[in-house]
Design an enzyme around this catalytic site. Structure first.
Site, PDB file in Angstrom:
ATOM      1  N   ALA A 267       0.857  -1.182   0.000  1.00 45.14           N
ATOM      2  CA  ALA A 267       0.000   0.000   0.000  1.00 45.14           C
ATOM      3  C   ALA A 267       0.891   1.229   0.000  1.00 45.14           C
ATOM      4  CB  ALA A 267      -0.896   0.011   1.239  1.00 45.14           C
ATOM      5  N   MET A 268       0.258   2.405  -0.158  1.00 40.75           N
ATOM      6  CA  MET A 268       1.036   3.637  -0.244  1.00 40.75           C
ATOM      7  C   MET A 268       0.275   4.784   0.403  1.00 40.75           C
ATOM      8  SD  MET A 268       3.735   5.162  -1.221  1.00 40.75           S
ATOM      9  CE  MET A 268       3.950   6.890  -0.827  1.00 40.75           C
ATOM     10  N   GLU A 269       1.014   5.537   1.216  1.00 37.56           N
ATOM     11  CA  GLU A 269       0.393   6.521   2.102  1.00 37.56           C
ATOM     12  C   GLU A 269       0.195   7.909   1.500  1.00 37.56           C
ATOM     13  OE1 GLU A 269       3.573   5.253   2.493  1.00 37.56           O
ATOM     14  OE2 GLU A 269       4.966   6.808   3.170  1.00 37.56           O
ATOM     15  N   ASN A 270       0.010   8.048   0.176  1.00 40.75           N
ATOM     16  CA  ASN A 270      -0.184   9.369  -0.431  1.00 40.75           C
ATOM     17  C   ASN A 270      -1.138  10.223   0.399  1.00 40.75           C
ATOM     18  OD1 ASN A 270       1.067   8.190  -2.895  1.00 40.75           O
ATOM     19  ND2 ASN A 270      -0.850   7.059  -2.914  1.00 40.75           N
ATOM     20  N   HIS A 302      -1.127   1.266   9.432  1.00 45.66           N
ATOM     21  CA  HIS A 302       0.216   1.738   9.083  1.00 45.66           C
ATOM     22  C   HIS A 302       0.136   2.930   8.121  1.00 45.66           C
ATOM     23  CE1 HIS A 302       4.562   1.085   8.102  1.00 45.66           C
ATOM     24  NE2 HIS A 302       4.183   1.650   6.970  1.00 45.66           N
ATOM     25  N   GLU A 303      -0.625   2.778   7.053  1.00 41.28           N
ATOM     26  CA  GLU A 303      -0.689   3.866   6.060  1.00 41.28           C
ATOM     27  C   GLU A 303      -1.347   5.094   6.672  1.00 41.28           C
ATOM     28  OE1 GLU A 303       1.211   3.230   3.709  1.00 41.28           O
ATOM     29  OE2 GLU A 303       1.213   1.057   3.875  1.00 41.28           O
ATOM     30  N   GLU A 325       9.629   4.929   8.226  1.00 38.93           N
ATOM     31  CA  GLU A 325       9.164   3.538   8.166  1.00 38.93           C
ATOM     32  C   GLU A 325       9.362   2.795   9.493  1.00 38.93           C
ATOM     33  OE1 GLU A 325       7.180   2.723   6.135  1.00 38.93           O
ATOM     34  OE2 GLU A 325       7.519   3.978   4.372  1.00 38.93           O
TER      35      GLU A 325
HETATM   36  N1  B3K Z   1       5.817   3.796   1.733  1.00 39.72           N
HETATM   37  C1  B3K Z   1       5.246   2.705   0.998  1.00 39.72           C
HETATM   38  C2  B3K Z   1       6.249   1.855   0.300  1.00 39.72           C
HETATM   39  C3  B3K Z   1       6.651   2.353  -1.017  1.00 39.72           C
HETATM   40  C4  B3K Z   1       7.522   1.353  -1.730  1.00 39.72           C
HETATM   41  C5  B3K Z   1       8.371   1.979  -2.736  1.00 39.72           C
HETATM   42  N2  B3K Z   1       9.170   1.025  -3.480  1.00 39.72           N
HETATM   43  C6  B3K Z   1       4.414   1.834   1.852  1.00 39.72           C
HETATM   44  C7  B3K Z   1       4.681   1.906   3.301  1.00 39.72           C
HETATM   45  O1  B3K Z   1       5.725   1.578   3.803  1.00 39.72           O
HETATM   46  O2  B3K Z   1       3.809   2.345   3.998  1.00 39.72           O
HETATM   47 ZN    ZN Z   2       5.326   2.629   5.635  1.00 35.77          ZN
END
Ligand code: B3K
Ligand code: ZN
Length: 867
Positions: A267-270, A302-303, A325
């Protein structure tokens, strides 16, 4: 060579320099088209006052990859071609063409999302536009100073046919074919997101404690709406938890999650628009297992937690990745621990840490929690940065205490909100809050490798002395290691009564250190309670290996560890000597815990569960032996059968007693009963005469957890033909469930047939290998979870993996590079296997046009052997 001209620059922490230009605001306009999307970027630049002393001239360096530039203007005037130099990594605008002070850069670029199979930048997943920008995907969308210390507010206009057009922040307005979004919080480009497609929202609301009413939306494909309930519930619990535990409130009018099928990460926290791999949102009792539900809860949290630890306070540069992280993993672990129970959660986290991070630390891929150089930063989203990064924070909290930790975090948020920070900033907050000098502690961030701690106890004349020693083996680029500050939580037990005499945290800061107590008799020592530091512990006083501790320890981790150490010892012995009988004390102790009603079912399941093959291999390696995966696999099978024999009818009793009536619930208590019952089932069916129970269990299961538990046993015992066919017929159209169908065969097929089975599955019409979930389900699961087969002595397993990595690399370098780590432990094996793996790595490394992601991994994997 400059950053934009070099083909594969090696980036070093020591080369960090602040940006020459800062960005005050960004306005983006997208005209979406699968083959030719036009992006217009208006970026307001300002010379960075911090760089005033830097040598002139200051060209404007903009990162950019695979972009077609149609027009460039500065303050409205076209930039002449001679002012621009475009290379494969970006664009240089000569200083002579830049105005003195602030200016607005405008560029029109073109990208082809439908051709983007790497899933980085703007791409299309089953008809849906989607972005992934972390770490450096934004430069595949437009020219930009794509580095996290450049933060700016973004305004985004999207034009396209899709019914739903989303970006970060708050919605300013929308109409047929367009939408405009504004994110008022300055953010680095890696947090930018855009999504467009035919999507439906599942909605809810959350009232923050200061009264802000937040709209919550989970966007999915039509038909998937009924499977979002658990993720939404987890989100609301996470939002409430962050308010009560960390005083952190959400800050925008809406929080959105979008679900996509093709995604390299989890997943990704945009900002305000999280993008999730579908497997970490969509769940129903019929399609998701207890373990899926647990992951969904943890990843949604987490996100969400990143909104403060990552987004509001971000990283100065990518070397500081653990700043966001490590801390966010630590926070999601605390959350899950509060939701589901601390003891079991800690054990699960340690199992994972050892399987991923200790494994990495013991390999040529070892690197510090804060790495010092990289070629491709995506290769450093590792267990070391994430999981060891979280352990370091756990140690810090233990050392300063929970109250000081809370004050330090308040100070961190107050002092650094809106900034891009470093580990030094983080540690300074703790020094200021605690008054302690953390210089030595800081080595945890810079020194790679897992420390070994040995313990020796002596009792003489009423004085008990515990001698602790630490050492860390050399790792690539770090031949000599300095001592670390290691918190060792410790208890001394009365050997007669089993009562704890003293409980304390020892701070081991030197290579050798003695700790003494006045005691009338020699105590039993339990060290590293709660797994207080990420170290490997050995030695007579520190082995935690005794049946005594399995019986008397009150710390759930150390009690479990006592049993685990016994099991590992048995596996080591019986793999070398198949005739040797397992330790009767261990079997007797297991029989007691299996039936102890004072122990929660999920905890009992962990006590009964045997170490994985991976763990058994690591145990042999740590004690200087060469593992034979197949021999260990058979030893594990024999131990299961011996436990089943020794527990006898108790197992059937457990199996019957922990069946649940009524509808499925994903809560931790119900999952605990299923886990214990699943454990009993595995042991019962380890006896040939009882094997049929797995098929009965499969047929009777009314949820995916029990169905998968039975199916994996059937596959492992070569009796799965009918069940696999029925499973597939029932779930043919469900991508996530079909992933399980591939994965269960990859993980559990017996070593004699697994390679052939996986090869046959690669020819299955449903093996959509360009989809990362499907590729990982089959190829990744085989290489990481079926070690007896992967390490087949003839090298067929290695060849299979390398063939598929060679095929995937041109399509998706990130997923390929990540999966090369299945080879990481190669130097632990015998000379024959080493030669085979080295051969495969060289074959992969020699591919013309190999991606820089995979190229860097192969180079690191081979470096110690080849110099
Ligand atoms: N920050 C993203 C991970 C992105 C991965 C890039 N290769 C997810 C996370 O750790 O929450
Ligand atoms: Zn993360």
């Amino acid at each position: 060579m400059s950053r934009v001209e070099a083909e594969t620059p090696r980036v070093r922490l020591s080369d960090y320099a602040p940006p020459d230009f800062l960005v005050d605001r960004v306005a983006l306009r997208f005209r979406l088209d699968p083959g030719a999307t036009r992006v217009t970027a208006r970026i307001a630049f300002r010379p960075n006052p911090d760089r005033r002393g830097a040598p002139a001239p200051r060209d404007l360096l903009l990162d950019g990859r695979n972009l077609v530039l149609h027009a460039a203007r500065i303050d409205g005037a076209a930039v002449p071609p001679e002012a621009l130099r475009q290379g494969p990594e970006g664009l240089r605008v000569a200083a002579a063409w830049l105005p003195e002070g602030d200016f607005v850069w405008e560029a029109e670029t073109e990208v082809a999302p439908e051709a983007n199979t790497a899933l980085e930048g703007l791409y299309i997943s089953r008809g849906m536009y989607c972005t992934q920008c972390e770490a450096q995907g934004f430069r595949k969308i437009t020219f930009y100073p794509d580095r996290p210390d450049v933060m700016a507010p973004f305004r985004v206009r999207i034009e396209g046919d899709a019914p739903v057009l989303l970006s970060n922040g708050n919605l300013l307005g929308s109409g047929p074919g367009w939408a405009e979004w504004e994110d008022p919080f300055p953010k680095p480009s890696y947090l930018f997101a855009l999504v467009a497609g035919d999507l439906r929202a599942v909605e809810d609301r959350f009232k923050t404690r200061s009264g802000r009413d937040v709209l919550l939306q989970i966007w999915v494909r039509p038909g998937d709406e009924p499977r979002c309930g658990y993720a939404m519930d987890a989100l609301k619990r996470a939002m409430a938890w962050d308010e009560t535990e960390y005083g952190r409130e959400y800050d925008l009018d809406r929080f959105m999650i979008v679900v996509v099928d093709d995604f390299n990460a989890g997943a990704m926290e945009n900002k305000g628009l999280n993008v999730f791999n579908s497997r970490y949102v969509l769940a129903s009792p019929d399609t998701a297992t207890d373990s899926d539900y647990k992951s969904i809860e943890a990843i949604v949290a987490h996100e969400y937690f990143h909104n403060w630890t990552g987004n509001r306070i971000t990283c100065r540069d990518w070397f500081q990745l653990c700043l966001k992280e490590g801390l966010t993993v630590f926070r999601d672990q605390q959350f899950s621990s509060d939701q589901r129970g601390a003891g079991v959660k800690r054990i699960e986290d340690v199992i994972r840490l050892r399987a991923t991070q200790f494994r990495e630390d013991a390999s040529p891929l070892a690197h510090p929690v804060r790495p010092e150089e990289y070629i491709e930063i995506n290769n450093f989203y590792t267990a070391t940065v994430y999981e060891k990064g979280a352990e370091v924070i756990g140690m810090l909290r233990r050392i300063v205490g929970p109250e000081t930790y809370a004050r330090a975090l308040d100070l961190y948020f107050d002092r650094h909100d809106g900034q891009a920070c470093t580990i030094e900033d983080w540690l300074r907050v703790f020094e200021d809050a605690s008054g302690r000098d953390l210089t030595q502690f800081a080595r945890w961030y810079s020194q790679a490798g897992t420390p070994h701690v040995t313990a020796r106890g002596t009792w003489e004349g009423g004085l008990f002395t515990l001698a602790l020693a630490q050492s860390t083996a050399p790792t690539a680029g770090q031949p000599r290691k300095a001592p670390l500050l290691i918190p060792v939580a410790c208890a001394l037990f009365d050997p007669e009564t089993g009562a704890p005499l003293t409980e304390t945290v020892l701070e081991l800061s030197r290579e050798r250190q003695d700790f003494t107590w006045d005691l009338p008799a020699r105590p039993v020592v339990s060290l590293l309670r709660g797994f207080s530091a990420p170290v490997i512990l050995s030695g007579p006083a520190g082995g935690n290996g005794g049946a005594f501790l399995l019986a008397h320890e009150t710390d759930p981790f150390s009690k479990w560890q006592a049993g685990r150490s016994l099991a590992l010892g048995i596996l080591a012995k019986t793999s070398a000597d198949p005739g040797a009988a397992p330790d009767p004390d261990y079997l007797a102790a297991l029989a007691r815990v299996a039936e102890d009603p004072a122990l929660a079912p999920d905890y009992r399941a962990l006590l009964l569960d045997l170490p994985s093959l991976e763990e058994a291999i690591a145990h042999l390696v740590e004690s200087g032996r060469i593992p034979d995966p197949l021999a260990l696999h058979h030893a594990r099978r024999r131990l299961e059968a011996a436990i089943a024999d020794s527990l006898g009818p108790r197992l059937r009793h457990l199996y019957d007693a922990h069946g649940l009536d009524g509808p499925y619930s994903p809560d931790a208590a119900a999952a605990g009963h299923r886990a214990l019952r699943g454990c009993a089932l595995a042991l019962i069916t380890a006896q040939d005469a009882e094997a049929a129970l797995a098929a009965t269990h499969f047929a009777a299961a009314d949820n995916m957890t029990e169905r998968m538990a039975a199916l994996s046993l059937l596959v492992g015992r070569n009796r799965a033909e009918a069940a696999l066919a029925a499973f597939r017929a029932a779930w043919r159209d469900d991508r996530l469930v079909l992933d399980k169908w591939f994965a269960v065969q990859a993980a559990h097929s017996p070593p004699e047939t697994a390679v052939a089975t996986v090869e046959a599955l690669t020819r299955d019409p449903d093996f959509d290998w360009q989809n990362p979930n499907r590729f990982r389900a089959l190829i990744g699961t085989f290489a990481n979870a079926n070690l007896a087969a992967f390490h087949a002595a003839d090298g067929a397993g290695y060849r299979l993996l390398a063939d598929w990595l060679i095929r995937l690399d041109p399509v998706n370098p990130q997923t390929t590079a990540r999966m090369t780590s299945a080879f990481a432990t190669w130097r632990s094996f015998d000379a024959g296997r080493q030669a085979l793996i080295r051969g495969e790595l060289r074959r992969l490394g020699a591919r013309p046009g190999l991606s820089r992601d995979t190229g860097e991994m192969v180079e690191r994997l081979l470096r110690e052997a080849d110099g």
